[in-house]
Design an enzyme around this catalytic site. Sequence first.
Site, PDB file in Angstrom:
ATOM      1  N   ASN A 164       0.851  -1.196   0.000  1.00  0.00           N
ATOM      2  CA  ASN A 164       0.000   0.000   0.000  1.00  0.00           C
ATOM      3  C   ASN A 164       0.890   1.250   0.000  1.00  0.00           C
ATOM      4  OD1 ASN A 164      -1.528   2.234   0.950  1.00  0.00           O
ATOM      5  ND2 ASN A 164      -3.074   0.851   1.784  1.00  0.00           N
ATOM      6  N   ASP A 196      -1.001  -3.677  10.087  1.00  0.00           N
ATOM      7  CA  ASP A 196      -2.354  -4.112   9.745  1.00  0.00           C
ATOM      8  C   ASP A 196      -3.298  -3.113  10.388  1.00  0.00           C
ATOM      9  OD1 ASP A 196      -3.575  -6.247   8.115  1.00  0.00           O
ATOM     10  OD2 ASP A 196      -4.845  -6.446   9.892  1.00  0.00           O
ATOM     11  N   HIS A 251      -3.731   7.018  13.974  1.00  0.00           N
ATOM     12  CA  HIS A 251      -3.479   5.673  14.520  1.00  0.00           C
ATOM     13  C   HIS A 251      -2.085   5.177  14.111  1.00  0.00           C
ATOM     14  CE1 HIS A 251      -5.036   5.590  10.530  1.00  0.00           C
ATOM     15  NE2 HIS A 251      -5.093   4.279  10.402  1.00  0.00           N
TER      16      HIS A 251
HETATM   17  P1  ITT Z   1      -0.717  -4.047   3.099  1.00  0.00           P
HETATM   18  O1  ITT Z   1      -1.387  -5.211   3.797  1.00  0.00           O
HETATM   19  O2  ITT Z   1       0.033  -4.456   1.878  1.00  0.00           O
HETATM   20  O3  ITT Z   1       0.077  -3.197   4.037  1.00  0.00           O
HETATM   21  P2  ITT Z   1      -3.462  -3.149   2.732  1.00  0.00           P
HETATM   22  O4  ITT Z   1      -4.078  -1.895   2.175  1.00  0.00           O
HETATM   23  O5  ITT Z   1      -3.972  -4.461   2.215  1.00  0.00           O
HETATM   24  O6  ITT Z   1      -1.872  -3.043   2.545  1.00  0.00           O
HETATM   25  P3  ITT Z   1      -4.526  -3.744   5.363  1.00  0.00           P
HETATM   26  O7  ITT Z   1      -4.864  -5.151   5.053  1.00  0.00           O
HETATM   27  O8  ITT Z   1      -3.886  -3.410   6.680  1.00  0.00           O
HETATM   28  O9  ITT Z   1      -3.568  -3.092   4.285  1.00  0.00           O
HETATM   29  O10 ITT Z   1      -5.873  -2.886   5.207  1.00  0.00           O
HETATM   30  C1  ITT Z   1      -5.905  -1.569   5.633  1.00  0.00           C
HETATM   31  C2  ITT Z   1      -7.128  -0.868   5.088  1.00  0.00           C
HETATM   32  O11 ITT Z   1      -7.717  -0.086   6.137  1.00  0.00           O
HETATM   33  C3  ITT Z   1      -6.739   0.122   4.006  1.00  0.00           C
HETATM   34  O12 ITT Z   1      -6.759  -0.483   2.737  1.00  0.00           O
HETATM   35  C4  ITT Z   1      -7.797   1.208   4.185  1.00  0.00           C
HETATM   36  O13 ITT Z   1      -8.984   0.822   3.565  1.00  0.00           O
HETATM   37  C5  ITT Z   1      -8.014   1.196   5.689  1.00  0.00           C
HETATM   38  N1  ITT Z   1      -7.098   2.145   6.358  1.00  0.00           N
HETATM   39  C6  ITT Z   1      -6.030   1.855   7.165  1.00  0.00           C
HETATM   40  N2  ITT Z   1      -5.397   2.974   7.553  1.00  0.00           N
HETATM   41  C7  ITT Z   1      -6.064   3.992   6.971  1.00  0.00           C
HETATM   42  C8  ITT Z   1      -5.883   5.394   6.977  1.00  0.00           C
HETATM   43  O14 ITT Z   1      -4.861   5.965   7.602  1.00  0.00           O
HETATM   44  N3  ITT Z   1      -6.748   6.136   6.291  1.00  0.00           N
HETATM   45  C9  ITT Z   1      -7.774   5.576   5.622  1.00  0.00           C
HETATM   46  N4  ITT Z   1      -8.015   4.259   5.551  1.00  0.00           N
HETATM   47  C10 ITT Z   1      -7.160   3.466   6.220  1.00  0.00           C
END
Ligand code: ITT
Length: 192
Positions: free
Chosen positions: A9, A67, A176
């Site tokens: 991401n 995560d 966060h």
């Molecule tokens: P990686 O696992 O490769 O790091 P990912 O996007 O799949 O990337 P996650 O499984 O941890 O990551 O999912 C996190 C989701 O939560 C992310 O895609 C957003 O939809 C949401 N999210 C997390 N932090 C956020 C933030 O700071 N602002 C907005 N949405 C957020």
Amino acid sequence: MEIVFATGNKHKAAEAEAILRHANPDIRVLTYGGPEPVESGTSFLENALIKARAAFEATGKLSFADDSGIACEVMGGAPGIFSAIWSGTRDDATNRNLLLRQLEDIPAEHRSAAFVCTIALVGPDEEPSFTGIWPGSIAMQVAGSGGFGYDPVFIPQGLMVTAAELDAEVKNSMSHRFMALQQMAEYLAERP
Ligand code: ITT
């Protein structure tokens, strides 16, 4: 010191790099976007550990993973660990529009939510973890063009705007992810 961030991401990568550079200019963050392991855990911590261990095994370097997600009180903590794929797609706009539809009959006073970020750090003989929680509520409609994911629908506690209406530096000083990474930077600073 060099540390590997296991993420696919790019928004998370940019935020983490800015936050860590500010916390400790000696930390150099390398992004590892290798084969994504299946996030089969049942908690933020389990999924963060799966991702960080995979990066450590592949690179042999101190590695961390994030995560994260959004937890809505009225939905019992959902989308939670399923935030990235809540609509069955990885499309941010589709995911947040689904969440808005699910909450459309819920009045403002019952729309409490929190962003949660758990970081797992994995080295040869350590696996500490750090969690940051950013309380707030879900807006009635999207607003703002900054950030990513659910930022345009999240109003941080004490503010009148969404996280997507904040400057990146402001979000990165209160989010966060900031809270969790700040703890990790302190841990690294005290490590022998
Ligand atoms: P990686 O696992 O490769 O790091 P990912 O996007 O799949 O990337 P996650 O499984 O941890 O990551 O999912 C996190 C989701 O939560 C992310 O895609 C957003 O939809 C949401 N999210 C997390 N932090 C956020 C933030 O700071 N602002 C907005 N949405 C957020």
